[in-house]
Every structure is written in structure tokens, then in C-alpha cells.
Design a protein around this motif. Structure first.
Motif, short mmCIF file in Angstrom:
data_model
loop_
_atom_site.label_atom_id
_atom_site.label_comp_id
_atom_site.label_asym_id
_atom_site.label_seq_id
_atom_site.Cartn_x
_atom_site.Cartn_y
_atom_site.Cartn_z
N ASP A 165 0.81 -1.22 0.00
CA ASP A 165 0.00 0.00 0.00
C ASP A 165 0.85 1.27 0.00
OD1 ASP A 165 -2.41 -1.46 0.07
OD2 ASP A 165 -2.24 -1.71 2.25
N GLY A 166 2.15 1.13 -0.17
CA GLY A 166 3.02 2.29 -0.21
C GLY A 166 4.29 2.06 0.56
N ASP A 167 5.42 2.27 -0.08
CA ASP A 167 6.72 2.11 0.57
C ASP A 167 7.00 3.36 1.39
OD1 ASP A 167 9.53 2.01 1.12
OD2 ASP A 167 9.75 0.55 -0.51
N PRO A 168 7.18 3.24 2.70
CA PRO A 168 7.35 4.44 3.53
C PRO A 168 8.61 5.24 3.22
CG PRO A 168 7.79 2.44 4.81
CD PRO A 168 7.20 2.00 3.51
N ARG A 169 9.58 4.64 2.54
CA ARG A 169 10.80 5.35 2.22
C ARG A 169 10.61 6.38 1.11
NH1 ARG A 169 14.32 0.07 1.02
NH2 ARG A 169 12.32 -0.40 0.02
N THR A 170 9.69 6.11 0.21
CA THR A 170 9.54 6.93 -0.99
C THR A 170 9.20 8.39 -0.70
OG1 THR A 170 8.98 4.98 -2.30
CG2 THR A 170 8.36 7.12 -3.20
#
Length: 270
Positions: A165-170
């Protein structure tokens, strides 16, 4: 016996030494670099052949931190199991982990940076200026994703096996690049891919951390052909941490025995 031969030279802009001095990048290692230059700054300098700005160092080291370790990935497992088999060869265990940096883990950094670079280069070669609005970036991204899909190839940097649901690093890396004035065309195109790819692929995928790292490194002007090397540089630190933990709290034997004791023969003809 001296190995110096008159008229014979091997040119380098990196390290040289004499009996009492060590030079690196045209600097005196002990007087100009040791205690004054951080390792991340030096790594950038060694490749780019220029000293990075403080903002570039911040973005670059953010990338290294983002890629250093991501849990029990195949690279970490390979390093730990190799260390179990050959505890006398730390370098072998590190190498085993680094050799796993390919198209699915770590190598995406280079693949994505290269893909973005190729799209931008082709766009400019056709006589087009780079977009100046989100709508323009979206148009370029949509065309690039469509062309890649038509060639039956994957768009690198899309999808993640865990962060679906989304890479927190991006978003963090994009924010830091923006703060430092380094959110350049590769990052902007990558963001546009995130906004538009669903129209082509029919499903929404996250922009993964390895991909955004490739975009950020390319925006720093680093050679896209070497971006995987920076991912491996970061992961080397993570693997050393994995091996240190393996010594403190070993799990490699359990990994090996779990697989081995549950192996089941199957007839190759069945």
C-alpha cells in the motif's frame, strides 16, 4: 628491488602513495580528509570526481540509509547461511549477500535510474523540452509506461512484496530532495509514473524504495551505470550488521534445518 620504470605510468585520479605520504583525490589523506570528510561524502567524491555539496551529501546518505537493511531478505539469508557454512570466511558471507543484489532486490535501484534516464534522454533527443508542470510529467510518464508495456517489459521501481500500500521510504526521500533543491527530472518522472501507471497496467502499485533511490541518485548526476554499486555499498553495512547479529543470536542453523528436514522427494516424472 624497485618496480619503478622510467617512462611507464598508470594514470589515476584516486589514490597514490609514497614512502611517507598517502594521496587521495588530489588531497593529502591524513591532512585534508581524515577526520574532515565523512564516508558518504568520500564515496560520492570517489565516483563523481567532485566534492558534493552539503545538500547532495544529505540526499546521498539518505539513500544509503534507506537501502542498508530491510530485514530477512534473500541477501541477508544468503549471508547468514554462508557464514554458518564457512565461519572462517567473513568475506565470503558478505560476498554471498552482495551477489544477490539483482533485478528483484537492490538492482532495481540501477534498473529504475537507467529506465528513467533513457526516457528523459530520448525525450530530449526528439527535440522536446522537459515538462514544467505535473500534467506535462504525467503525459511523458504515461507514454513511457505504455511503450514499456507494449514491449512486454516491466517498469522498474513499481511494486513491493511487503509494502503493497506504499513504501514508507519513498515520500521521505522525495521530501528531503525537495528540501535540498535536488528534486530533479528523474524524481519528477518517477512520481508521475506513480500517478499514471494504473491507466496502463490496470492496477495500482507502490513506488518502491529501491526505485526512488535510483531516481534520486540519477538526479545527483551520478552515472546510471554504477547505481547498483551504491545500493551494494549500502547493503554491505547492513549485511555486516546481519552477520554480527548472527554471532550474537544465530538463526542460520534453524533456516538450514527447517528446509532440510522438510525436504520431500518427488518423482521427476510425476
Amino acid at each position: 628491488m624497485s618496480h619503478e620504470i622510467d617512462g611507464l605510468e598508470f594514470p589515476t585520479s584516486l589514490g597514490t602513495s609514497t614512502t611517507d605520504t598517502i594521496g587521495l583525490l588530489g588531497q593529502d589523506l591524513t591532512a585534508d580528509l581524515m577526520g574532515q570528510v565523512g564516508f558518504g561524502e568520500l564515496a560520492f567524491w570517489l565516483v563523481a570526481m567532485r566534492r558534493p555539496t552539503p545538500g547532495e551529501v544529505r540526499v546521498f546518505e539518505t539513500v544509503l540509509v534507506a537501502l542498508a537493511d530491510h530485514g530477512f531478505t534473500p541477501t541477508a539469508i544468503a549471508a547468514r547461511v554462508t557464514y554458518l557454512s564457512a565461519p572462517d570466511s567473513l568475506q565470503g558471507a558478505l560476498a554471498a549477500g552482495l551477489l544477490g543484489g539483482g533485478s528483484r532486490f537492490l538492482g532495481v535501484t540501477e534498473d529504475c535510474g537507467g529506465w528513467l534516464h533513457d526516457v528523459l534522454t530520448a525525450h530530449e533527443a526528439e527535440g522536446h523540452a522537459l515538462p514544467t508542470t505535473d500534467a506535462g510529467w504525467d503525459e511523458l510518464a504515461l507514454a513511457a509506461v505504455t511503450a514499456t508495456r507494449e514491449r512486454k517489459r516491466f517498469v522498474p521501481g513499481l511494486g513491493h512484496p511487503v509494502h503493497k500500500d506504499g513504501d514508507p521510504r519513498t515520500p521521505v526521500l522525495v521530501r528531503i530532495a525537495e528540501e535540498e533543491g535536488l528534486r530533479g527530472p528523474h524524481l519528477r518522472l518517477f512520481e508521475a509514473v506513480g500517478r499514471t501507471h494504473e491507466q496502463v497496467l490496470g492496477r495500482r502499485l507502490p513506488l518502491n524504495g529501491a526505485g526512488v533511490c535510483g531516481a534520486a541518485l540519477a538526479d545527483l548526476g551520478l552515472p546510471v551505470e554504477l547505481l547498483r554499486g551504491f545500493a551494494l555499498l549500502a547493503r554491505a553495512a547492513g549485511l555486516l550488521g546481519q552477520l554480527a547479529e548472527e554471532r550474537r543470536r544465530p538463526i542460520a542453523s534453524d533456516i538450514y534445518l527447517t528446509v532440510d528436514r522438510n525436504a520431500a522427494y518427488v518423482d521427476p516424472e510425476s
